[in-house]
Design an enzyme around this catalytic site. Structure first.
Site, short mmCIF file in Angstrom:
data_model
loop_
_atom_site.label_atom_id
_atom_site.label_comp_id
_atom_site.label_asym_id
_atom_site.label_seq_id
_atom_site.Cartn_x
_atom_site.Cartn_y
_atom_site.Cartn_z
CB CYS A 185 -0.74 19.49 -0.81
SG CYS A 185 -0.89 19.81 -2.53
N GLY A 215 0.81 -1.21 0.00
CA GLY A 215 0.00 0.00 0.00
C GLY A 215 0.84 1.26 0.00
CB ALA A 274 14.09 -7.65 -0.14
CB THR A 333 9.44 -5.55 3.36
OG1 THR A 333 10.41 -5.30 4.39
CG2 THR A 333 10.15 -5.85 2.05
CB SER A 334 4.89 -4.97 6.37
OG SER A 334 4.11 -3.94 5.82
#
Ligand code: NAD
Length: 577
Positions: A431, A178, A245, A266-267
């Site tokens: 923003c 996400g 990874a 990564t989490s």
């Protein structure tokens, strides 16, 4: 494992749009739409498990709780407040019109019990859920929510190390979830080239579909070759590789291909649910996670340890290496502490960090690149068009551009965002705005609603990764000059002052970004419904919320924050601190 009592049905839980109310007021309606928007399959990573992003960051506890929250919001009066305890509604209390309509507390544990092991036990019993940051505070807007922050980070890297542009430079990272999914676009928007490992193919595909990523590769060596060629040509391209990874970094080390920068998203903050071990395939890992979670965590933390060691190896060869807010470094240090014999031929991390501080291995992105922005009250201000009409965001874009004509980087960002960012769910914009600017934008949006220039109210919120809303010693508050990294009074004061000032909903969380025991943070959302009362609430909340961040940084000793404080007359009367 997370308990899901009923099944999430995307048709039943479709986000309402348009200007017709389903609730008794626009603030309740905004909470309803934002909650359902968080779970919209276009927005959430795994809506069927109610997981929005960030490992297992959920919007609600389970589908029963979701039904019950929807019922409560639909009948909630303008002088009542709904209380949510870790994703489950527990009470409606009489309050008053200017009070928040919803108050949320997520994953809070008494400090001695604040571990993943204890949290997992509670989650298994259905007593808690992990709220991450914006998942549990119902203001997640998809990968756009982080893309400008990531863009600003790489822009700061370009300025600091590469003469203002990333052209002809290679940036290696991992994780296309996400938040991590924003990395490729943020890098190419800065004219750089991205090479990103992602273990799950469907995540790579999702980023291709939403135009955050340019290419998908399966063969690691071929992807590295493509990256090397693109760097030579100065091509701004993002290359996703379906692999672990650790495997990508191993090959980079073996081939002696040194990236210009190196990080990871990564989490890793959640070794059980957020990180794939490199010694087994994701399919094998899923089975292991189900049947032997303890063993899974052993595998995952061992991989994290090797991952960090490989990053250090590339750092020593010249890659500018930084942590991207997932607690990877602390997890590796913890692994070594618990397994002093298992060094796999690497030199001990304890030698580099005798006091156990993660920042000794390589810096976090906040102290390295973001903190000066926090000192000016700048942070990830975001807004959403409740109408569902992209034209409403176009109207707000114009207003923001006209409010700050002198801000060139903001003007450039708005142009790029318009051109490159595909909306996910309700149209939204992010923003980075600072002290004073947020109030101006909020009041201007409220005026647009009042005059009917947009078709329905606008919701304003922010990430918890902001100037005054987080205590997270391995991330937002790493390396504060006065050593106050772990002081968590600030986010609690943030939630209290936003409640007192009349935000529309306020949330207080534990563990977001970096995992259990590592952070306390607060969320805030405020609705522009076009009313005069909203003007007053917006003035208070959008001044106080970043203002506390400026004060927090001034208190820690930053001159820039002191100047901002004086300029905006924040702090004690007469600005005495
Ligand atoms: P996510 O859970 O949605 O995605 C994580 C991704 O990493 C998944 O796609 C997963 O398949 C992949 N992955 C896990 N282990 C891997 C491995 N060994 N090799 C390759 N891929 C692997 O999480 P997210 O929302 O993208 O967040 C990622 C991390 O960033 C989290 O720790 C989160 O807390 C942190 N975060 C950072 C920021 C920031 O501004 N830097 C903001 C929010 C979140």
């Amino acid at each position: 494992m997370p308990q899901v009592s009923k099944i999430y049905d995307p048709v039943k839980y479709k986000t309402p749009t348009g200007s017709r109310l389903n609730c008794k007021g626009w603030i309740q309606e905004a909470a309803l739409r934002m909650l359902l928007n968080n779970l919209n399959p276009e927005v959430a990573e795994k809506p069927e498990e109610l997981i929005v992003y960030g490992g297992r960051g959920k919007a609600v506890r389970n589908v029963d709780a979701l039904d019950s929250i929807i019922r409560c919001l639909k009948t909630l009066e303008d002088d009542e407040t709904l209380l949510i305890q870790s994703g489950k509604p527990v009470a409606v209390f009489k309050t008053h019109k200017d009070a928040p309509r919803v108050l949320i507390s997520n994953s809070q544990l008494v400090p001695k019990w604040a571990t993943w092991e204890h949290f997992d036990e509670l989650e298994k019993k259905g007593l808690m859920r992990f709220g991450q940051m914006t998942a549990g505070s119902w203001i997640y807007i998809g990968s756009q929510g982080i893309v400008q922050g990531t863009y600003e980070t790489y822009a700061a890297i370009a300025d600091r190390h590469f003469g203002g542009s990333l052209k002809g430079t290679l940036h290696v990272t991992a994780g296309l979830g996400g938040m991590g999914g924003a990395q490729p676009l943020a890098i190419t928007l800065n004219d750089g080239e991205a090479l990103i490992a992602e273990a799950e193919e469907w995540r790579v595909d999702k980023r291709l579909t939403t135009k955050y990523l340019d290419e998908k590769w399966h063969d690691i060596d071929a992807a590295i070759q493509r990256a090397v060629d693109a760097r030579k040509k100065g091509e701004a391209v993002s290359i996703g590789v379906v692999c672990n990874a650790v495997h990508l970094l191993e090959r980079l080390c073996e081939l002696n291909v040194i990236p210009d920068t190196l990080t990871d998203q990564t989490s890793a903050h959640d070794p059980l649910m957020g990180y794939w071990p490199h010694e087994i395939s994701p399919e094998q890992a899923k089975v292991l996670r189900e049947h032997d979670p303890r063993k899974y965590v052993e595998y995952a933390t061992r991989s994290i340890y090797i991952h960090v060691q490989r990053m250090l190896e590339l750092k020593e060869k010249g890659a500018i290496t930084f942590d991207y807010g997932n607690n990877l470094r602390a997890m590796a240090l913890e692994y070594e502490k618990n397994n002093p014999a298992g060094l796999f031929g690497f030199s001990p991390l304890a030698r580099r960090s005798p006091d156990g501080k993660a920042g000794r291995l390589f810096p976090g992105f906040v102290p390295a690149y973001i903190r000066p922005l926090f000192c000016e009250g700048k942070g990830p201000f975001r807004w959403v068009a409740l109408s569902g009409d992209p034209e409403d965001i176009a109207v707000t874009d114009e207003v923001v551009a006209s409010l700050f004509p002198e801000n060139r980087s903001l003007q450039r960002w708005l142009r790029l965002a318009k051109e490159k960012i595909q909306f996910q769910g309700l149209p939204a914009r992010i923003c980075w705005l600072g002290q004073g600017e947020r109030e101006l934008a909020g009041l201007a949006f409220n005026e647009l609603v009042r005059c009917g220039k947009v078709k329905a109210p606008i919701v304003i919120g922010r990430d918890h990764l902001d100037t005054g809303s987080v205590a997270s010693p391995n991330r937002e508050t790493e390396d504060m000059p006065d050593g106050s990294d772990a002081v968590a009074d600030w986010p609690i004061l943030n939630a209290l002052v936003n409640t007192a000032a009349g935000a529309s909903w306020v949330s207080l969380h534990h563990g977001g970004g970096v995992g259990m025991g590592y952070s306390i943070h607060a969320g805030m959302v405020i609705v522009c419904d076009g009313s005069k009362e909203a003007d007053e609430r917006l003035k208070r909340v959008l001044r106080n919320d970043p203002g506390l961040g400026v004060i927090r940084h001034a208190d820690a000793g930053y001159d820039l924050a002191r100047q901002t404080m004086h300029k905006h007359q924040l702090g004690l009367p007469g600005n005495e601190q």
